[in-house]
Design a protein around this motif. Structure first.
Motif, mmCIF file in Angstrom:
data_model
loop_
_atom_site.group_PDB
_atom_site.id
_atom_site.type_symbol
_atom_site.label_atom_id
_atom_site.label_comp_id
_atom_site.label_asym_id
_atom_site.label_seq_id
_atom_site.Cartn_x
_atom_site.Cartn_y
_atom_site.Cartn_z
ATOM 1 N N PRO A 275 0.562 -1.215 0.149
ATOM 2 C CA PRO A 275 -0.091 -0.089 0.099
ATOM 3 C C PRO A 275 0.938 1.304 0.061
ATOM 4 O O PRO A 275 0.320 2.432 -0.486
ATOM 5 C CB PRO A 275 -0.765 0.055 1.412
ATOM 6 N N ALA A 276 2.039 1.225 0.656
ATOM 7 C CA ALA A 276 2.962 2.471 0.621
ATOM 8 C C ALA A 276 3.147 2.893 -0.718
ATOM 9 O O ALA A 276 3.372 3.826 -1.328
ATOM 10 C CB ALA A 276 4.107 2.006 1.447
ATOM 11 N N ALA A 277 3.876 1.601 -1.396
ATOM 12 C CA ALA A 277 4.119 1.789 -2.726
ATOM 13 C C ALA A 277 2.852 2.294 -3.748
ATOM 14 O O ALA A 277 3.156 3.075 -4.664
ATOM 15 C CB ALA A 277 4.703 0.581 -3.451
ATOM 16 N N ASP A 278 1.955 1.754 -3.515
ATOM 17 C CA ASP A 278 0.675 2.072 -4.155
ATOM 18 C C ASP A 278 0.246 3.712 -4.082
ATOM 19 O O ASP A 278 0.126 4.351 -4.872
ATOM 20 C CB ASP A 278 -0.664 1.535 -3.991
ATOM 21 N N ALA A 279 0.427 4.079 -2.473
ATOM 22 C CA ALA A 279 0.203 5.608 -2.166
ATOM 23 C C ALA A 279 1.104 6.408 -3.085
ATOM 24 O O ALA A 279 0.837 7.700 -3.328
ATOM 25 C CB ALA A 279 0.116 5.640 -0.901
ATOM 26 N N ALA A 280 2.406 6.076 -3.213
ATOM 27 C CA ALA A 280 3.473 6.718 -3.747
ATOM 28 C C ALA A 280 3.460 6.832 -5.420
ATOM 29 O O ALA A 280 4.307 7.163 -5.948
ATOM 30 C CB ALA A 280 4.831 6.375 -3.251
ATOM 31 N N LYS A 281 2.654 5.990 -5.689
ATOM 32 C CA LYS A 281 2.402 5.704 -7.137
ATOM 33 C C LYS A 281 3.912 5.395 -7.876
ATOM 34 O O LYS A 281 4.156 5.645 -8.796
ATOM 35 C CB LYS A 281 2.022 7.040 -7.850
ATOM 36 N N LYS A 282 4.448 4.158 -6.970
ATOM 37 C CA LYS A 282 5.544 3.729 -7.257
ATOM 38 C C LYS A 282 5.525 2.346 -7.939
ATOM 39 O O LYS A 282 6.539 1.683 -8.196
ATOM 40 C CB LYS A 282 6.638 3.733 -6.248
ATOM 41 N N SER A 283 4.345 1.577 -7.672
ATOM 42 C CA SER A 283 4.193 0.159 -7.630
ATOM 43 C C SER A 283 4.729 -0.429 -9.087
ATOM 44 O O SER A 283 5.069 -1.396 -9.253
ATOM 45 C CB SER A 283 2.717 -0.049 -7.593
ATOM 46 N N ASP A 284 4.495 0.304 -10.116
ATOM 47 C CA ASP A 284 4.742 -0.230 -11.571
ATOM 48 C C ASP A 284 6.323 -0.218 -11.504
ATOM 49 O O ASP A 284 6.705 -1.187 -12.562
ATOM 50 C CB ASP A 284 4.101 0.712 -12.526
#
Length: 415
Positions: A275-284
């Motif tokens: 979720p932290a990666a998702d919130a930072a928009k870094k997941s991809d």
């Protein structure tokens, strides 16, 4: 999380208040007295913020007129320490989140064994103490994961799919360092020992799921076990500069941010990082692989129950407290909210996931087992703090051999 890793599992107790709680599960406030305030100790993390908890409990309050949920924040201390302080002050809370009852602490918690709804909650049998249920949870986490910066791997010429052993993992760190990256992100607080456990437990407990029970029985030791090679590897990584000694001055949130900002190439962390990666928009831009091991591959995933709840035995509002816990772990909307907030999983419940979350789900689907430290396999209370201390001592010159001996000495002193 809490972090969930230190995380860190009888006396039967069935007062009349429990009987009344069983019979009123479907009615509005379920008999809550007007003006009831329920105090709940909650863990605060980058994902489970104070704002998140207030929003979640506001939904309960809306459907249960007359009930107010008051947060008791842990701050810089653990939930266990907060509960101990409150009980010593004669001011018991009603519910505690993120506490795992053990044989010597179950007396502090209400026995929920007679509550039929507990039987369908995740990992409930694994966390029973003496065959009794004192804690229930929302979902489960897996923690033997390595997240990696795809751009860094491409620049360093490292293929994540080919990293299966500790030697290959170490070689990848060398390539990443040569490419100008900090190979592996860590931090202070609980993170140092937590990451070591995520790594070493995956191998040692896959090979021998009863290892902790055997340590409790005095049949094995750290100094003569599979943990030593992992301590030696960790020591080697420090010596080679693959782990930054100054990282011990970072908080958990700081370390996470450093990885998300691309300052380091890899980050050992649990599924609750997603979720932290998702919130930072870094997941991809982030990939993930299961923990390398010198044993079976893939190994089992070191994991644990997520968002566990206990009802404090000294609660002055047990009926209402039990009902709130029931809602937290059985209400579909509440479950999905908590799962999504911390990147957790539960059979039969799904929610929209990023590409990174989907990759973690695939690892769980392919893992041979989820390794849980609970019940007979629960370490001595305080072990996670001692492990953290010994792993951090490697940064100041303690040898792997002495760290393992230190763990044995501490463990023996607790009995």
């Amino acid at each position: 999380m809490r972090t969930m890793w230190h995380r860190a599992s009888a006396v039967a107790l069935a007062p009349l208040v429990l009987a009344s709680a069983v019979g009123c599960g479907a009615s509005g406030s379920d008999g809550a007295a007007e003006g009831t305030t329920l105090r709940i100790i909650v863990n605060i993390s980058p994902n489970l913020t104070e704002q998140y908890w207030k929003g979640l409990f506001a939904k309960y309050e809306k459907s249960h007129p007359g009930v107010t949920v008051k947060l008791e924040l842990t701050g810089t201390i653990s939930a266990n320490a907060k509960l101990t302080q409150d009980l010593a002050a004669g001011d018991p809370p009603d519910i505690a989140q993120q506490i795992i009852p053990a044989p010597d602490t179950v007396k502090l918690f209400e026995d929920l064994s007679d509550q039929a709804w507990t039987k369908d909650t995740p990992l409930v049998d694994q966390y029973a103490v003496g065959g009794r249920t004192y804690m229930v949870g929302v979902g489960e986490q897996i923690q033997s994961l390595v997240f990696y910066n795809k751009e860094a791997f491409a620049k360093a010429g490292v293929n994540a799919s080919q990293i299966r052993t500790l030697s290959q993992f170490t070689a990848a760190m060398g390539s990443l360092k040569s490419a100008g990256y900090k190979p592996l992100q860590t931090a202070g607080q609980w993170v140092t020992g937590g990451q070591f456990s995520m790594m070493a437990d995956a191998s040692v407990l896959t090979g021998n799921p009863q290892w902790i029970k055997q340590r409790n029985d005095g049949e094995v030791s750290f100094a003569d076990s599979g943990y030593v090679p992992y301590l030696k590897r960790y020591e080697q990584w420090i010596d080679k500069g693959y782990l930054d000694k100054s990282a011990l001055g970072l908080t958990y949130a700081d370390g996470q941010t450093a990885f998300l900002n691309g300052k380091s190439a890899m980050y050992m962390m649990g599924s609750f990082f997603v979720p932290a990666a998702d919130a930072a928009k870094k997941s991809d831009g982030i990939g993930v692989f299961t923990m390398p091991t010198d044993g079976a591959y893939p190994s089992g995933q070191f994991g644990n129950i997520s968002n566990p709840y206990t009802v404090v035995k000294q609660s002055r509002h047990k009926t209402e407290a039990i009902d709130l816990v029931k809602w937290l772990v059985t209400d579909e909307e509440a479950i999905k909210s908590q799962l999504a907030a911390d990147g957790n999983l539960r059979t039969g419940f799904s929610y929209p996931m990023s590409s990174l979350g989907t990759s973690v789900q695939k690892i769980l689907d392919g893992t041979p087992s989820v390794l849980v430290k609970s019940g007979e396999n629960q370490p001595v209370a305080g072990f996670s703090d001692e492990l953290n201390k010994q792993v951090q001592s490697l940064y100041t010159g303690t040898s792997a051999k002495d760290a393992a001996g230190g763990l044995d000495k501490w463990w023996n002193s607790q009995n």
